[in-house]
Design a protein around this motif. Structure first.
Motif, PDB file in Angstrom:
ATOM      1  N   UNK A  34       0.845  -1.204   0.000  1.00  0.00           N
ATOM      2  CA  UNK A  34       0.000   0.000   0.000  1.00  0.00           C
ATOM      3  C   UNK A  34       0.873   1.243   0.000  1.00  0.00           C
ATOM      4  N   UNK A  35       0.605   2.155  -0.937  1.00  0.00           N
ATOM      5  CA  UNK A  35       1.373   3.391  -0.998  1.00  0.00           C
ATOM      6  C   UNK A  35       1.021   4.295   0.177  1.00  0.00           C
ATOM      7  N   UNK A  36       2.053   4.674   0.952  1.00  0.00           N
ATOM      8  CA  UNK A  36       1.844   5.638   2.029  1.00  0.00           C
ATOM      9  C   UNK A  36       2.389   7.010   1.644  1.00  0.00           C
ATOM     10  N   UNK A  37       3.229   7.029   0.622  1.00  0.00           N
ATOM     11  CA  UNK A  37       3.705   8.270   0.011  1.00  0.00           C
ATOM     12  C   UNK A  37       3.566   8.085  -1.487  1.00  0.00           C
ATOM     13  N   UNK A  56      -1.325  13.254  11.446  1.00  0.00           N
ATOM     14  CA  UNK A  56      -0.731  11.935  11.673  1.00  0.00           C
ATOM     15  C   UNK A  56      -1.066  11.014  10.506  1.00  0.00           C
ATOM     16  N   UNK A  57      -0.080  10.242  10.079  1.00  0.00           N
ATOM     17  CA  UNK A  57      -0.297   9.315   8.980  1.00  0.00           C
ATOM     18  C   UNK A  57      -0.228   9.931   7.604  1.00  0.00           C
ATOM     19  N   UNK A  58       0.211  11.187   7.516  1.00  0.00           N
ATOM     20  CA  UNK A  58       0.251  11.859   6.214  1.00  0.00           C
ATOM     21  C   UNK A  58       1.485  11.499   5.396  1.00  0.00           C
ATOM     22  N   UNK A  59       2.466  10.827   6.006  1.00  0.00           N
ATOM     23  CA  UNK A  59       3.642  10.394   5.259  1.00  0.00           C
ATOM     24  C   UNK A  59       4.916  11.149   5.588  1.00  0.00           C
ATOM     25  N   UNK A  60       4.893  12.031   6.575  1.00  0.00           N
ATOM     26  CA  UNK A  60       6.068  12.852   6.883  1.00  0.00           C
ATOM     27  C   UNK A  60       7.273  11.998   7.252  1.00  0.00           C
ATOM     28  N   UNK A 229      -2.422  12.578   3.317  1.00  0.00           N
ATOM     29  CA  UNK A 229      -2.674  11.294   2.652  1.00  0.00           C
ATOM     30  C   UNK A 229      -1.559  10.937   1.674  1.00  0.00           C
ATOM     31  N   UNK A 230      -0.307  11.193   2.082  1.00  0.00           N
ATOM     32  CA  UNK A 230       0.836  10.777   1.287  1.00  0.00           C
ATOM     33  C   UNK A 230       1.214  11.677   0.135  1.00  0.00           C
ATOM     34  N   UNK A 231       0.581  12.843   0.035  1.00  0.00           N
ATOM     35  CA  UNK A 231       0.866  13.755  -1.071  1.00  0.00           C
ATOM     36  C   UNK A 231       1.146  15.151  -0.537  1.00  0.00           C
TER      37      UNK A 231
END
Length: 276
Positions: A34-37, A56-60, A229-231
């Motif tokens: 699953x792509x997280x970034x 939280x969970x945005x991919x930082x 959301x990874x972007x």
């Protein structure tokens, strides 16, 4: 924290060539398929503090882990002075990039000085002894984070904030071109948070930093990249990026953005009584 950990006495030619610029191009990071970034583009110009902010969970953290080579991207690349960082020899990469990750050891049966001295490892041949330059740099790094005189303490006996400062001193002792810091103000009291942010500004090193505290990010960073959301959904100066509209859309909070009365930086006043 006082003073400055000092800059590199050698490698001036490498720094003059722009070795401290980070470019991230079309980065993708996947966990368990699953792509997280997904498709991240961002930059930290030489000598600039570039902040990563987002829920939280945005991919930082995943983005930062690719910069210090803990993670291998599924696609895209991280460039250091135009060169793919994955192509660098490990020793060279460690001399150029130092990291303070969120995953921090707490069971080191070492003294504070021994932990900080580990930052000099990329410069030493096997079994080589530390020299005067190593000792001076370790001492300056400890002083910079306010831990001079605590060299003999056991790392495992330190508080969370003290461990944080010792590990930051280790990163300074590594004397890198680029610092990568993942939530470095965690566990720090207000005084040490303020001093840390001032110290990072005084360092003048290219820095990629993730922060939950948006007001701290507004004060510290030259450039912000907002992830969701990874972007990357916004990039620019703090004043350009931190708008009431973005805060509502990305963070789901009601807030007003005004001017800090002491510094003139953007100041976010959150509505703690009503949610969106």
């Amino acid at each position: 924290m006082t003073g400055n950990a000092g800059r590199k006495t050698g490698d001036e030619e490498r720094r003059a060539a722009g070795a401290a610029r980070i470019d991230i191009e079309n980065l993708q990071v996947a966990y368990a398929g699953r792509n997280v970034v997904a498709g991240v583009h961002l930059v930290a110009a030489e000598g600039e503090i570039a902040g990563l902010v987002g829920p939280n969970g945005s991919g930082k953290s995943s983005v930062l882990r690719t910069v210090y080579r803990y993670l291998r991207p599924a696609a895209g690349r991280v460039l250091l002075a135009g060169a793919d960082i994955r192509a660098l020899a490990p020793g060279r990469a460690a001399r150029q990039v130092a990291a303070l990750p969120q995953e921090r050891g707490s069971d080191f049966e070492l003294t504070v000085r021994e932990v900080v001295t580990m930052g000099r490892t990329p410069y030493k041949r096997a079994f080589a002894r530390e020299d005067r330059h190593d000792r001076d740099l370790v001492a300056r790094s400890l002083a910079a984070v306010g831990m001079a005189g605590q060299e003999a303490r056991r790392f495992s006996a330190l508080s969370g904030g003290e461990r944080q400062r010792a590990l930051l001193a280790r990163a300074f002792a590594q004397d890198p071109d680029v610092l990568v810091l993942d939530e470095p103000t965690n566990h720090l009291d207000v005084r040490h948070q303020v001093e840390l942010l001032g110290l990072l500004r005084a360092q003048g090193r290219t820095t990629l930093i993730s922060l939950h505290d948006l007001n701290a990010a507004a004060s510290l960073c030259d450039r912000l990249h907002v992830l969701n959301a990874g972007r990357v959904v916004a990039s620019g100066t703090p004043r350009e990026v931190l708008t009431a509209e973005l805060l509502a859309e990305v963070f789901g909070v009601r807030a007003a953005v005004t001017e800090h009365p002491l510094t003139g930086d953007p100041l976010i006043a959150f509505d703690h009584r009503h949610s969106l």
